[in-house]
Motif scaffolding. Structure first.
Motif, PDB file in Angstrom:
ATOM      1  N   LEU A  63       0.836  -1.212   0.000  1.00  0.00           N
ATOM      2  CA  LEU A  63       0.000   0.000   0.000  1.00  0.00           C
ATOM      3  C   LEU A  63       0.868   1.257   0.000  1.00  0.00           C
ATOM      4  O   LEU A  63       0.552   2.245  -0.661  1.00  0.00           O
ATOM      5  CB  LEU A  63      -0.915   0.016   1.232  1.00  0.00           C
ATOM      6  N   ALA A  64       1.977   1.193   0.751  1.00  0.00           N
ATOM      7  CA  ALA A  64       2.866   2.360   0.847  1.00  0.00           C
ATOM      8  C   ALA A  64       3.700   2.549  -0.415  1.00  0.00           C
ATOM      9  O   ALA A  64       4.206   3.635  -0.675  1.00  0.00           O
ATOM     10  CB  ALA A  64       3.783   2.197   2.054  1.00  0.00           C
ATOM     11  N   GLY A  65       3.876   1.455  -1.190  1.00  0.00           N
ATOM     12  CA  GLY A  65       4.681   1.546  -2.407  1.00  0.00           C
ATOM     13  C   GLY A  65       6.105   1.070  -2.233  1.00  0.00           C
ATOM     14  O   GLY A  65       6.937   1.233  -3.124  1.00  0.00           O
ATOM     15  N   ALA A  90      -1.235   9.279  -2.051  1.00  0.00           N
ATOM     16  CA  ALA A  90      -1.891  10.020  -0.952  1.00  0.00           C
ATOM     17  C   ALA A  90      -1.920   9.137   0.296  1.00  0.00           C
ATOM     18  O   ALA A  90      -2.947   8.944   0.942  1.00  0.00           O
ATOM     19  CB  ALA A  90      -3.296  10.421  -1.378  1.00  0.00           C
ATOM     20  N   VAL A  91      -0.742   8.581   0.607  1.00  0.00           N
ATOM     21  CA  VAL A  91      -0.618   7.593   1.685  1.00  0.00           C
ATOM     22  C   VAL A  91       0.557   8.002   2.556  1.00  0.00           C
ATOM     23  O   VAL A  91       1.589   8.438   2.047  1.00  0.00           O
ATOM     24  CB  VAL A  91      -0.323   6.181   1.093  1.00  0.00           C
ATOM     25  N   ASN A  92       0.404   7.884   3.864  1.00  0.00           N
ATOM     26  CA  ASN A  92       1.534   8.134   4.750  1.00  0.00           C
ATOM     27  C   ASN A  92       1.695   6.940   5.671  1.00  0.00           C
ATOM     28  O   ASN A  92       0.734   6.230   5.936  1.00  0.00           O
ATOM     29  CB  ASN A  92       1.323   9.407   5.571  1.00  0.00           C
ATOM     30  N   MET A  93       2.916   6.740   6.157  1.00  0.00           N
ATOM     31  CA  MET A  93       3.166   5.574   6.990  1.00  0.00           C
ATOM     32  C   MET A  93       3.836   5.996   8.285  1.00  0.00           C
ATOM     33  O   MET A  93       4.751   6.812   8.277  1.00  0.00           O
ATOM     34  CB  MET A  93       4.059   4.578   6.241  1.00  0.00           C
ATOM     35  N   MET A  94       3.339   5.430   9.383  1.00  0.00           N
ATOM     36  CA  MET A  94       3.940   5.707  10.681  1.00  0.00           C
ATOM     37  C   MET A  94       4.609   4.433  11.171  1.00  0.00           C
ATOM     38  O   MET A  94       3.954   3.398  11.283  1.00  0.00           O
ATOM     39  CB  MET A  94       2.854   6.135  11.653  1.00  0.00           C
ATOM     40  N   PHE A  95       5.913   4.521  11.424  1.00  0.00           N
ATOM     41  CA  PHE A  95       6.679   3.320  11.759  1.00  0.00           C
ATOM     42  C   PHE A  95       6.689   3.077  13.262  1.00  0.00           C
ATOM     43  O   PHE A  95       6.500   3.991  14.060  1.00  0.00           O
ATOM     44  CB  PHE A  95       8.125   3.461  11.247  1.00  0.00           C
ATOM     45  N   GLN A  96       6.982   1.838  13.609  1.00  0.00           N
ATOM     46  CA  GLN A  96       7.045   1.439  15.018  1.00  0.00           C
ATOM     47  C   GLN A  96       8.109   2.237  15.773  1.00  0.00           C
ATOM     48  O   GLN A  96       7.946   2.587  16.925  1.00  0.00           O
ATOM     49  CB  GLN A  96       7.355  -0.060  15.083  1.00  0.00           C
ATOM     50  N   SER A  97       9.207   2.555  15.083  1.00  0.00           N
ATOM     51  CA  SER A  97      10.314   3.261  15.748  1.00  0.00           C
ATOM     52  C   SER A  97      10.083   4.776  15.806  1.00  0.00           C
ATOM     53  O   SER A  97      10.908   5.504  16.357  1.00  0.00           O
ATOM     54  CB  SER A  97      11.606   2.993  14.981  1.00  0.00           C
ATOM     55  N   TYR A  98       8.972   5.260  15.190  1.00  0.00           N
ATOM     56  CA  TYR A  98       8.602   6.695  15.099  1.00  0.00           C
ATOM     57  C   TYR A  98       9.507   7.493  14.179  1.00  0.00           C
ATOM     58  O   TYR A  98       9.062   8.441  13.559  1.00  0.00           O
ATOM     59  CB  TYR A  98       8.532   7.384  16.481  1.00  0.00           C
ATOM     60  N   ALA A  99      10.815   7.141  14.076  1.00  0.00           N
ATOM     61  CA  ALA A  99      11.739   7.780  13.134  1.00  0.00           C
ATOM     62  C   ALA A  99      11.687   9.307  13.193  1.00  0.00           C
ATOM     63  O   ALA A  99      11.632   9.977  12.166  1.00  0.00           O
ATOM     64  CB  ALA A  99      11.448   7.290  11.706  1.00  0.00           C
ATOM     65  N   LEU A 100      11.700   9.869  14.400  1.00  0.00           N
ATOM     66  CA  LEU A 100      11.723  11.331  14.549  1.00  0.00           C
ATOM     67  C   LEU A 100      13.149  11.840  14.370  1.00  0.00           C
ATOM     68  O   LEU A 100      14.112  11.120  14.613  1.00  0.00           O
ATOM     69  CB  LEU A 100      11.209  11.731  15.938  1.00  0.00           C
ATOM     70  N   PHE A 101      13.264  13.097  13.944  1.00  0.00           N
ATOM     71  CA  PHE A 101      14.605  13.694  13.784  1.00  0.00           C
ATOM     72  C   PHE A 101      15.054  14.215  15.149  1.00  0.00           C
ATOM     73  O   PHE A 101      14.445  15.152  15.683  1.00  0.00           O
ATOM     74  CB  PHE A 101      14.568  14.839  12.767  1.00  0.00           C
TER      75      PHE A 101
END
Length: 375
Positions: A63-65, A90-101
């Motif tokens: 779905l995310a590509g 028009a898709v966004n994905m939120m990862f388990q690790s959050y991947a914040l800067f």
């Protein structure tokens, strides 16, 4: 005014937002997704549930590509998205690790995607403030990710994912890093945010309790196939197979042979020298057909005396008692060696409990308490 029940999947006029059509995904010889067809509707909170390696993350990555199907097509809002690159969907994905800067403030983390899309400054500021308010993070806007708690970081990742107003948000085990109490609180926050924004959420989880809490519908998966798609209540009360019954919640499974015994009623021969059991089922079984009776522990009562009017009553011996605070689960061994779990609510003090280890007891249930399954 009565509230209308949200169930677009029951309305033949509704068009699905996402449509998997005969999708297969192979990695070499390994079939990760096996000829899968599935519809997901706009504004749903849809859960993909299953053990590790069942294919749920592969579906989400398609779905995310990040993965292409080996065959079949995937439509989003009527468009085949297989040839569309991830950044154009028009898709966004939120990862388990959050991947914040880590070097950016909470405010800048949320603004990151909007800046990359070259939105003007006022638009970005208004949208970030809206997201901070939605996720109740206004007080933390200037802090860095390491200066806030795990639950707050989870909300930052959610705010950043929703900032670009995607049609679809994919959540990969989003609460995996949180402790149990925080997980439960965050589940309700997720539901509130999903309802407020009206975004379609698809969550991947192996946590059945989480799926049952948050989802409008759940797809239970096994080895690349969908075993059942239904509302949490239907999956729990009316599973279509032993696999689904066993995967969701606690369940007793008694194997036997069914014989029709009245309208939608069956007699079940299950153990040598034991009285037959009785079960109601709208599903048809022929005389002598192999069956599995699935009964939830909370639907089984336990008593020291044989109940007079029980449709099913079997004597056994208490092997074990699990005390869970609000509930006690009794493990009762039946004459054939089968162990049945019966659950009672602890409304009285423990000192007054009348049944203890090694006691001879009766367990019983009604003909409609269980689900009769043929597979």
């Amino acid at each position: 005014m009565p509230q209308t029940v949200f169930a677009p999947w029951d309305d033949p006029r509704e068009t699905p937002l996402i449509r998997f059509q005969n999708v297969t995904k192979k990695f070499g010889e390994f079939v990760a997704i096996d000829d899968l067809t599935l519809d997901i509707y706009a504004k749903e909170f849809f859960a993909l549930l299953g053990p590790s390696g069942c294919g749920k993350t592969t579906m989400m990555r398609m779905l995310a590509g990040f993965e292409d199907p080996s065959s079949g097509r995937i439509d989003l809002a009527g468009q085949n998205i297989v040839p569309v690159p991830p950044n154009k969907r028009a898709v966004n994905m939120m990862f388990q690790s959050y991947a914040l800067f880590p070097h950016l403030s909470i405010w800048d983390n949320i603004a990151f995607g909007l800046r990359r899309d070259k939105k003007d400054k006022d638009q970005i500021a208004a949208r970030v403030d809206e997201m901070l308010k939605l996720t109740r993070l206004e007080k933390f806007a200037r802090r860095k990710p390491h200066q806030i708690s795990g639950g707050q970081r989870q909300r930052v990742a959610l705010a950043r994912s929703l900032a670009k107003a995607p049609k679809l948000l994919l959540l990969d085990e989003p609460l995996g890093a949180l402790d149990k109490k925080l997980r439960q609180d965050t589940q309700f926050e997720l539901m509130d945010i999903q309802e407020t924004t009206g975004t379609t959420f698809v969550i991947v989880t192996h946590d059945q309790e989480e799926a049952m809490t948050v989802a409008s519908r759940v797809a239970v998966m096994d080895e690349g196939r969908i075993m059942q798609v239904a509302t949490p209540a239907e999956i729990y009360e009316a599973p279509n197979s032993v696999y689904v019954a066993d995967f969701i919640g606690d369940v007793n499974i008694i194997e036997g042979r069914a014989t029709p015994d009245g309208e939608e009623l069956y007699r079940i021969d299950w153990a040598e020298g034991q009285e037959p059991l009785h079960a109601a089922s709208a599903r048809y079984f022929s005389a002598g057909q192999k069956c599995h009776l699935a009964i939830r522990p909370e639907k089984i009562f336990i008593a020291t005396e044989k109940p007079v009017d029980a449709q099913n009553a079997v004597q056994g011996r208490v092997l074990d008692i699990a005390y869970l605070g609000n509930l006690s689960t009794y493990h009762v061994e039946l004459p054939g060696g089968q162990i049945i779990k019966a659950q009672t609510a602890n409304t009285r003090r423990l000192a007054r409990r009348s049944i203890t280890w090694e006691d001879r007891v009766w367990v019983g249930w009604s003909a409609t308490a269980g689900v009769l399954l043929d597979q």
